[in-house]
Design a protein around this motif. Structure first.
Motif, short mmCIF file in Angstrom:
data_model
loop_
_atom_site.label_atom_id
_atom_site.label_comp_id
_atom_site.label_asym_id
_atom_site.label_seq_id
_atom_site.Cartn_x
_atom_site.Cartn_y
_atom_site.Cartn_z
N THR A 97 40.08 31.24 54.20
CA THR A 97 39.84 32.26 55.22
C THR A 97 39.07 33.45 54.65
OG1 THR A 97 41.91 33.44 54.79
CG2 THR A 97 42.00 31.59 56.34
N ALA A 98 38.55 34.27 55.56
CA ALA A 98 37.82 35.47 55.15
C ALA A 98 38.74 36.44 54.40
CB ALA A 98 37.21 36.16 56.37
N LEU A 99 40.00 36.55 54.83
CA LEU A 99 40.95 37.43 54.17
C LEU A 99 41.22 36.97 52.74
CD1 LEU A 99 42.92 39.79 54.18
CD2 LEU A 99 44.65 38.27 55.18
N GLU A 100 41.34 35.66 52.55
CA GLU A 100 41.56 35.12 51.21
C GLU A 100 40.36 35.37 50.31
OE1 GLU A 100 44.63 31.41 52.13
OE2 GLU A 100 42.48 31.16 52.45
N ILE A 101 39.15 35.21 50.85
CA ILE A 101 37.93 35.52 50.10
C ILE A 101 37.93 36.99 49.70
CG2 ILE A 101 35.42 35.73 50.27
CD1 ILE A 101 36.26 32.89 49.92
N PHE A 102 38.35 37.86 50.65
CA PHE A 102 38.42 39.30 50.40
C PHE A 102 39.35 39.59 49.23
CE2 PHE A 102 40.26 43.49 50.95
CZ PHE A 102 39.21 44.27 51.41
N LEU A 103 40.54 39.00 49.23
CA LEU A 103 41.53 39.24 48.19
C LEU A 103 41.09 38.67 46.84
CD1 LEU A 103 44.80 38.53 50.22
CD2 LEU A 103 43.88 40.76 49.54
N LEU A 104 40.49 37.48 46.85
CA LEU A 104 40.00 36.88 45.61
C LEU A 104 38.88 37.72 45.00
CD1 LEU A 104 39.89 33.04 46.43
CD2 LEU A 104 41.62 34.29 45.13
N GLY A 105 37.98 38.19 45.85
CA GLY A 105 36.89 39.05 45.38
C GLY A 105 37.40 40.35 44.80
N ALA A 106 38.42 40.94 45.43
CA ALA A 106 39.00 42.18 44.95
C ALA A 106 39.66 41.99 43.59
CB ALA A 106 40.02 42.72 45.96
N LEU A 107 40.42 40.91 43.44
CA LEU A 107 41.12 40.63 42.19
C LEU A 107 40.14 40.37 41.04
CD1 LEU A 107 43.90 40.27 40.92
CD2 LEU A 107 43.80 37.84 41.55
N ALA A 108 39.08 39.61 41.34
CA ALA A 108 38.07 39.31 40.32
C ALA A 108 37.34 40.57 39.86
CB ALA A 108 37.07 38.29 40.87
N LYS A 109 37.00 41.44 40.80
CA LYS A 109 36.29 42.67 40.46
C LYS A 109 37.18 43.63 39.68
CE LYS A 109 32.66 45.24 40.47
NZ LYS A 109 31.43 44.80 39.77
N LEU A 110 38.46 43.66 39.99
CA LEU A 110 39.40 44.52 39.28
C LEU A 110 39.44 44.16 37.80
CD1 LEU A 110 41.64 46.64 39.19
CD2 LEU A 110 43.26 44.84 39.85
N GLY A 111 39.54 42.89 37.50
CA GLY A 111 39.58 42.45 36.12
C GLY A 111 38.30 42.78 35.37
N ALA A 112 37.16 42.56 36.01
CA ALA A 112 35.87 42.81 35.37
C ALA A 112 35.64 44.30 35.14
CB ALA A 112 34.75 42.23 36.23
N THR A 113 36.05 45.14 36.07
CA THR A 113 35.83 46.59 35.96
C THR A 113 36.63 47.20 34.82
OG1 THR A 113 35.35 46.76 38.33
CG2 THR A 113 35.98 48.78 37.20
#
Length: 328
Positions: A220-236
């Motif tokens: 779902t779009a919400l799951e994509i949103f959460l996965l993207g947020a988690l991935a960016k958090l780690g990289a930042t």
């Protein structure tokens, strides 16, 4: 329409929407990163408080200073990145399938290959779009008390436009000035590399979990949103110090006769920051950046995936109409 072009256009669209939503946070964060005033460090204000200070002292427009070139830069960066990412990704997938036929591997692109694909795409993006971000940084960090503003009693200084930023950069260092900070930015290619590696790993595991449970439910779009947020958090968290160094190099260097605030290059900036500010200086504004980056990345991934799916659906629908019209 090629898959690379679809992803490039979708990435640009998602990037623009994410930029519009999070730009005031980006402006405040850039100012936090480039702040070298010891008095401000003693009276450190929160992100919201700093935004209110900018509005009260300089007006709402300053929160969006540099928005126009930033939107151009975002569209170019995301478009270039996703276009080349898809091209390099397709080549990596073709290589993996060839290796599978030769009896090596399972035919899927591994983590190291995904990292290399993201890194190569990022390097192309940095080299092509760095001049835009130098101009954006100048506009975001320019204040009404800047030395470039004319001092005329009772008269409001004119807005600091894109052309002013371009002239200022060129006047300081010529054409090479537009590639200031390119070295730490190239090293920071690891940020989207780590981000996409984490994102694709998490997405792959989610899809595998759905397949094992025999669920026909898509992501779902919400799951994509959460996965993207988690991935960016780690990289930042991993690459933030490089972002601070890059902003320092791209901001205006003329700080009077105080040599400790003038940087001759990446190494000089790092050494002076360690000497005069300590390790704390490399993490200025990190909380603001995490909020801005995570929100922007999550919106970008969500919008991009929806746009890609929408375009593909429309293309398949048009193709089906063509086939139907040709059938007897």
């Amino acid at each position: 329409m090629s898959d690379a072009l679809i992803n490039g256009v979708a990435g640009a669209g998602g990037g623009i929407i994410a930029q519009l939503i999070t730009y005031p946070l980006q402006t405040v964060n850039t100012r936090q990163q480039t702040d070298r005033d010891p008095k401000k460090r003693k009276n450190k204000a929160g992100t919201v408080e700093q935004m209110l200070q900018v509005v009260q002292q300089e007006g709402w427009g300053r929160l969006y200073s540099g928005l126009a070139p930033s939107l151009v830069g975002t569209a170019c960066s995301q478009g270039v990145y996703y276009y080349f990412y898809q091209i390099f990704r397709s080549k990596a997938e073709a290589t993996a399938l060839r290796h599978k036929k030769e009896g090596a591997g399972d035919g899927s692109v591994g983590m190291l290959s995904s990292l290399m694909v993201a890194a190569m795409s990022g390097c192309v993006n940095v080299l092509l779009t760095n001049p835009i971000w130098v101009v954006v940084t100048r506009m975001q960090t320019h204040t009404k008390k800047s030395p470039t503003d004319p001092i005329v009693s009772g008269i409001e200084p004119p807005p600091f436009a894109t052309s002013n930023a371009v002239q200022e950069v060129f006047g300081e260092a010529g054409i090479l000035g537009f590639w200031k900070g390119v070295f730490p930015t190239l090293v920071m290619v690891s940020n989207p590399s780590i981000q996409f590696m984490l994102y694709e790993t998490l997405l792959k595991k989610l899809k595998q979990r759905r397949a094992l449970s025999n669920s026909n439910k898509g992501v779902t779009a919400l799951e994509i949103f959460l996965l993207g947020a988690l991935a960016k958090l780690g990289a930042t968290v991993v690459t933030y110090p490089l972002l601070v160094v890059k902003s320092r190099l791209q901001a205006r260097q003329a700080m009077g006769l105080d040599k400790k605030h003038q940087y001759e290059g990446t190494l000089d900036a790092i050494l002076k920051m360690i000497r005069y500010e300590g390790l704390h200086g490399f993490y200025k504004g990190m909380s603001t950046k995490i909020v801005q980056s995570v929100l922007a990345a999550a919106v970008l991934f969500m919008v991009k995936e929806e746009l890609v799916n929408g375009v593909r659906w429309m293309l398949l629908k048009d193709a089906a109409k063509v086939v139907k019209s040709k059938s007897p």
